[in-house]
Design a protein around this motif. Structure first.
Motif, mmCIF file in Angstrom:
data_model
loop_
_atom_site.group_PDB
_atom_site.id
_atom_site.type_symbol
_atom_site.label_atom_id
_atom_site.label_comp_id
_atom_site.label_asym_id
_atom_site.label_seq_id
_atom_site.Cartn_x
_atom_site.Cartn_y
_atom_site.Cartn_z
ATOM 1 N N SER A 139 55.756 38.740 -45.567
ATOM 2 C CA SER A 139 54.631 38.388 -44.689
ATOM 3 C C SER A 139 55.032 37.425 -43.576
ATOM 4 N N THR A 140 56.288 36.977 -43.568
ATOM 5 C CA THR A 140 56.752 36.116 -42.477
ATOM 6 C C THR A 140 57.567 36.879 -41.437
ATOM 7 N N ASP A 176 49.813 39.346 -36.970
ATOM 8 C CA ASP A 176 49.126 39.215 -38.255
ATOM 9 C C ASP A 176 48.824 40.581 -38.872
ATOM 10 N N ALA A 194 62.748 30.964 -38.616
ATOM 11 C CA ALA A 194 61.957 30.795 -39.838
ATOM 12 C C ALA A 194 62.286 31.898 -40.844
ATOM 13 N N ASN A 195 62.508 33.099 -40.346
ATOM 14 C CA ASN A 195 62.890 34.201 -41.231
ATOM 15 C C ASN A 195 64.268 33.993 -41.830
ATOM 16 N N LYS A 218 60.280 32.028 -34.583
ATOM 17 C CA LYS A 218 59.931 32.989 -35.630
ATOM 18 C C LYS A 218 61.193 33.551 -36.301
ATOM 19 N N GLU A 262 63.960 31.439 -44.575
ATOM 20 C CA GLU A 262 63.348 32.014 -45.774
ATOM 21 C C GLU A 262 64.354 32.873 -46.544
ATOM 22 N N TYR A 265 58.815 38.991 -38.266
ATOM 23 C CA TYR A 265 58.355 38.797 -36.894
ATOM 24 C C TYR A 265 58.331 40.118 -36.128
ATOM 25 N N GLN A 280 52.055 42.123 -40.212
ATOM 26 C CA GLN A 280 52.509 41.367 -41.381
ATOM 27 C C GLN A 280 51.659 41.653 -42.620
#
Length: 364
Positions: free
Chosen positions: A222-223, A258, A347-348, A344, A351, A225, A261
């Motif tokens: 869900s993260t 959104d 951040a991926n 973004k 994770e 991009y 995702q």
């Protein structure tokens, strides 16, 4: 007069060429020459995605209308009866391209001599389970499958991991199947890519085939991009940037992202089951483009081993825009990355590094 003779001779030559071609075609057809079959493994084949996927493969949607296939299907002991039912249906469908079916719960038998492995089976997260518990279950499954593929698959076997956490499952597979080339281990983000194409096409009220070159960066989670900054749309006056035609930067940075995702969760809510049909179709798309090549000027999204491109840590299985030619993928280089995208994408990567650490702790 000489001119008429020359023209007449030309027609005679063309006629002979045409006749020769017809004779050769007839001989070729009478010999019934065809390609050697490609052996395709589908794990979790008794499940919803597997059930949707195997007829697509048998019908030629994955490898083309002239490529015979042998399908190996693997599932757990509890699903053995259902798996045999799938085999019966494949036989009953009388697919001309299907040259053999193996339905088994034995991982060695399933992996023997496979050219393409589509790994759909995995352990789903259940209510009350911790993230580490799910990771531990899948690490165990993918370690066992990696060892079997390493020892028994064809040397050039291409692997697509579908089961979640797809990127990290592929990473574990890469770790324990050293004989399979690193570039031959991928994970599925084509479903997200196709979802992004669909959202742009609906927003602009154009056919989805007129939209190309969206990108899914990072993790199949869900993260992820979804990036439309480089996408284009075919119009009557030529290709135009999707961002220009949409004309709504806020929508592109919020609702568009959104929706892509959370699309899987929305489908589960709507049909009380996961997105099997679209997942199976996108797995076919992934393998087809990888094997047969992407159209000129078009890239697709694939989870592949990072070579450090775009600042992504080397070795992570990360979704990039790629082009494919002659069975090889290449990361699309030189795309401009703005500050929003950079945040973004990073951040991926973060994770995925955390998932990697968690997976390795489960191994230990």
């Amino acid at each position: 007069m000489d001119g008429f003779v020359s023209i007449e001779k030309s027609f005679v030559v063309l006629g002979c060429v045409y006749l020769s071609w017809k004779i050769i075609k007839h001989i070729w057809s009478s010999l019934n020459l065809e390609k050697d079959p490609v052996t395709v493994l589908v794990t979790g084949a008794a499940g919803q995605i597997g059930y949707a996927l195997v007829p697509m493969i048998a019908r030629g949607e994955m490898l083309g209308p002239d490529q015979p296939v042998i399908i190996h299907m693997l599932d757990i002991e509890q699903a053995a009866e259902a798996l045999n039912g799938v085999k019966m249906e494949l036989i009953d469908a009388a697919f001309p391209l299907l040259k053999g079916v193996v339905a088994t719960t034995d991982v060695v038998e399933a992996c023997s001599d496979v050219n393409i492995a589509i790994l759909v089976g995995g352990f789903p997260r259940k209510e009350g389970m911790e993230r580490k518990d799910v990771m531990s279950k899948n690490v165990s499954i993918y370690k066992a499958q990696a060892l079997a593929l390493d020892q028994h698959a064809a040397p050039d076997c291409k692997v697509l991991v579908v089961a979640n956490p797809a990127n990290t499952n592929a990473l574990i597979l890469k770790e324990f199947a050293p004989s399979i080339p690193e570039k031959n281990i991928t994970c599925l983000t084509r479903l997200d890519h196709n979802r992004a194409l669909g959202q742009i096409s609906e927003k602009l009220n154009v056919h989805v085939s007129d939209v190309k070159n969206v990108i899914i960066w990072g993790n199949h989670s869900s993260t992820q991009y979804p990036d439309a900054n480089h996408a284009t749309v075919k119009t009557f006056t030529g290709e135009k940037p999707a961002t220009e035609l949409v004309g709504d930067d806020k929508w592109l940075k919020t609702e568009f992202i959104d929706t892509v995702q959370q699309r899987g969760a929305a489908i589960i809510k709507a049909r009380r089951m996961s997105s099997a049909l679209s997942a199976a179709s996108s797995a076919c798309d992934h393998i087809r483009d990888w094997v047969l090549g992407t159209p000129k000027g078009t890239w697709v999204s694939m989870g592949v081993s990072s070579d450090g491109s775009y600042g992504v840590p080397q070795g992570l299985i990360y979704s990039f825009p790629v082009t494919c030619d002659k069975g090889e993928w290449s990361i699309m280089q030189g795309l401009k990355i703005d500050e929003f995208s950079r945040e973004k994408m990073d951040a991926n990567a973060k994770e995925l590094m955390e998932e990697k650490s968690l997976a390795y702790s489960c191994l230990n």
